[in-house]
Design a protein around this motif. Structure first.
Motif, PDB file in Angstrom:
ATOM      1  N   VAL A  87      -8.122   1.117  10.762  1.00  0.00           N
ATOM      2  CA  VAL A  87      -7.326   1.411   9.563  1.00  0.00           C
ATOM      3  C   VAL A  87      -6.793   0.115   8.944  1.00  0.00           C
ATOM      4  N   ARG A  88      -6.406  -0.862   9.757  1.00  0.00           N
ATOM      5  CA  ARG A  88      -5.996  -2.167   9.196  1.00  0.00           C
ATOM      6  C   ARG A  88      -7.160  -2.803   8.434  1.00  0.00           C
ATOM      7  N   GLU A  89      -8.341  -2.760   9.018  1.00  0.00           N
ATOM      8  CA  GLU A  89      -9.528  -3.319   8.359  1.00  0.00           C
ATOM      9  C   GLU A  89      -9.824  -2.555   7.058  1.00  0.00           C
ATOM     10  N   ALA A  90      -9.709  -1.240   7.096  1.00  0.00           N
ATOM     11  CA  ALA A  90      -9.939  -0.422   5.904  1.00  0.00           C
ATOM     12  C   ALA A  90      -8.902  -0.725   4.825  1.00  0.00           C
ATOM     13  N   GLY A  91      -7.662  -0.930   5.216  1.00  0.00           N
ATOM     14  CA  GLY A  91      -6.617  -1.274   4.255  1.00  0.00           C
ATOM     15  C   GLY A  91      -6.891  -2.600   3.571  1.00  0.00           C
ATOM     16  N   ALA A  92      -7.329  -3.576   4.342  1.00  0.00           N
ATOM     17  CA  ALA A  92      -7.671  -4.880   3.757  1.00  0.00           C
ATOM     18  C   ALA A  92      -8.837  -4.736   2.785  1.00  0.00           C
ATOM     19  N   LEU A  93      -9.821  -3.929   3.151  1.00  0.00           N
ATOM     20  CA  LEU A  93     -10.957  -3.677   2.256  1.00  0.00           C
ATOM     21  C   LEU A  93     -10.474  -3.017   0.956  1.00  0.00           C
ATOM     22  N   ALA A  94      -9.580  -2.041   1.064  1.00  0.00           N
ATOM     23  CA  ALA A  94      -9.056  -1.350  -0.123  1.00  0.00           C
ATOM     24  C   ALA A  94      -8.318  -2.313  -1.050  1.00  0.00           C
ATOM     25  N   LEU A  95      -7.521  -3.186  -0.482  1.00  0.00           N
ATOM     26  CA  LEU A  95      -6.772  -4.142  -1.306  1.00  0.00           C
ATOM     27  C   LEU A  95      -7.698  -5.138  -1.993  1.00  0.00           C
ATOM     28  N   ALA A 104     -17.457   4.647   5.089  1.00  0.00           N
ATOM     29  CA  ALA A 104     -18.535   4.083   5.922  1.00  0.00           C
ATOM     30  C   ALA A 104     -17.964   3.196   7.026  1.00  0.00           C
ATOM     31  N   LEU A 105     -16.983   2.372   6.680  1.00  0.00           N
ATOM     32  CA  LEU A 105     -16.373   1.476   7.666  1.00  0.00           C
ATOM     33  C   LEU A 105     -15.706   2.295   8.775  1.00  0.00           C
ATOM     34  N   LEU A 106     -14.905   3.283   8.402  1.00  0.00           N
ATOM     35  CA  LEU A 106     -14.215   4.092   9.408  1.00  0.00           C
ATOM     36  C   LEU A 106     -15.198   4.871  10.270  1.00  0.00           C
ATOM     37  N   ARG A 107     -16.222   5.398   9.655  1.00  0.00           N
ATOM     38  CA  ARG A 107     -17.208   6.171  10.428  1.00  0.00           C
ATOM     39  C   ARG A 107     -17.879   5.284  11.477  1.00  0.00           C
ATOM     40  N   GLU A 108     -18.157   4.051  11.108  1.00  0.00           N
ATOM     41  CA  GLU A 108     -18.782   3.114  12.046  1.00  0.00           C
ATOM     42  C   GLU A 108     -17.794   2.722  13.159  1.00  0.00           C
ATOM     43  N   ARG A 109     -16.579   2.363  12.784  1.00  0.00           N
ATOM     44  CA  ARG A 109     -15.598   1.888  13.761  1.00  0.00           C
ATOM     45  C   ARG A 109     -15.093   3.004  14.689  1.00  0.00           C
ATOM     46  N   LEU A 110     -15.056   4.235  14.195  1.00  0.00           N
ATOM     47  CA  LEU A 110     -14.504   5.347  14.975  1.00  0.00           C
ATOM     48  C   LEU A 110     -15.592   6.192  15.638  1.00  0.00           C
ATOM     49  N   ARG A 111     -16.734   5.591  15.836  1.00  0.00           N
ATOM     50  CA  ARG A 111     -17.855   6.304  16.456  1.00  0.00           C
ATOM     51  C   ARG A 111     -17.615   6.439  17.964  1.00  0.00           C
ATOM     52  N   TRP A 115     -12.650  13.833  13.962  1.00  0.00           N
ATOM     53  CA  TRP A 115     -11.900  12.971  13.047  1.00  0.00           C
ATOM     54  C   TRP A 115     -11.858  13.678  11.696  1.00  0.00           C
ATOM     55  N   ILE A 116     -10.683  13.723  11.084  1.00  0.00           N
ATOM     56  CA  ILE A 116     -10.529  14.234   9.728  1.00  0.00           C
ATOM     57  C   ILE A 116     -10.005  13.074   8.887  1.00  0.00           C
ATOM     58  N   VAL A 117     -10.750  12.737   7.818  1.00  0.00           N
ATOM     59  CA  VAL A 117     -10.523  11.487   7.098  1.00  0.00           C
ATOM     60  C   VAL A 117     -10.426  11.716   5.593  1.00  0.00           C
ATOM     61  N   ASP A 118      -9.454  11.079   4.980  1.00  0.00           N
ATOM     62  CA  ASP A 118      -9.416  10.903   3.528  1.00  0.00           C
ATOM     63  C   ASP A 118      -9.339   9.400   3.321  1.00  0.00           C
ATOM     64  N   PRO A 119     -10.462   8.759   2.978  1.00  0.00           N
ATOM     65  CA  PRO A 119     -10.502   7.298   2.914  1.00  0.00           C
ATOM     66  C   PRO A 119      -9.408   6.696   2.027  1.00  0.00           C
ATOM     67  N   ILE A 120      -9.175   7.285   0.865  1.00  0.00           N
ATOM     68  CA  ILE A 120      -8.038   6.880   0.032  1.00  0.00           C
ATOM     69  C   ILE A 120      -7.355   8.166  -0.428  1.00  0.00           C
ATOM     70  N   ASP A 121      -6.246   8.459   0.200  1.00  0.00           N
ATOM     71  CA  ASP A 121      -5.448   9.620  -0.166  1.00  0.00           C
ATOM     72  C   ASP A 121      -4.504   9.156  -1.273  1.00  0.00           C
ATOM     73  N   GLY A 122      -4.685   9.712  -2.466  1.00  0.00           N
ATOM     74  CA  GLY A 122      -3.928   9.248  -3.626  1.00  0.00           C
ATOM     75  C   GLY A 122      -4.774   8.341  -4.499  1.00  0.00           C
ATOM     76  N   THR A 123      -6.017   8.735  -4.703  1.00  0.00           N
ATOM     77  CA  THR A 123      -6.957   7.885  -5.450  1.00  0.00           C
ATOM     78  C   THR A 123      -6.475   7.599  -6.868  1.00  0.00           C
ATOM     79  N   ARG A 124      -5.849   8.562  -7.525  1.00  0.00           N
ATOM     80  CA  ARG A 124      -5.352   8.316  -8.893  1.00  0.00           C
ATOM     81  C   ARG A 124      -4.347   7.162  -8.902  1.00  0.00           C
TER      82      ARG A 124
END
Length: 117
Positions: free
Chosen positions: A17-25, A52-59, A83-92
């Motif tokens: 999730v830290r890696e995903a957050g950095a990617l999002a920023l 894709a990143l989370l799916r790979e890391r959380l395999r 795993w239940i995932v919303d990659p960006i919750d609050g996309t708007r």
């Protein structure tokens, strides 16, 4: 689940999730491509990349996957853990440059959440 396994999953989840957050920023700082799916649901390139990143890391071999941005893998229906995932919750908000978004991930075991971010 044994405490040692839970600790390993929590550690893996936190790092992912830290890696995903950095990617999002990074993605939001650039030329963010976004579109609408369905009737009125925004999605961005970052949503897809984070998924894709989370799916790979959380395999993990025995954990199913359900994500807002992935094709449904019906194998999850017989998995004890999913795993239940919303990659960006609050996309708007994310697209608008507002801080009201998050990366949401939960591990559900036998229908009950056990670990979440």
């Amino acid at each position: 689940m044994p405490a040692s396994e839970q600790a390993a999953i929590v550690e893996t989840l936190a790092a992912a999730v830290r890696e995903a957050g950095a990617l999002a920023l990074r993605a939001r700082a650039g030329d963010l491509k976004h579109w609408t799916k369905g009737k009125d649901s925004p999605v961005t390139e970052a949503d897809i990349a984070i998924d894709a990143l989370l799916r790979e890391r959380l395999r993990f071999p025995d954990i199913g996957w359900l994500s807002e941005e992935s094709e449904d893998d019906r194998a999850r229906l017989v998995a004890r853990r999913v795993w239940i995932v919303d990659p960006i919750d609050g996309t708007r908000a994310y697209v608008a440059g507002l801080p009201d978004w998050s990366i949401s991930v939960a591990l559900v075991e036998n229908g009950r959440p056990t670990i979440a971010t």
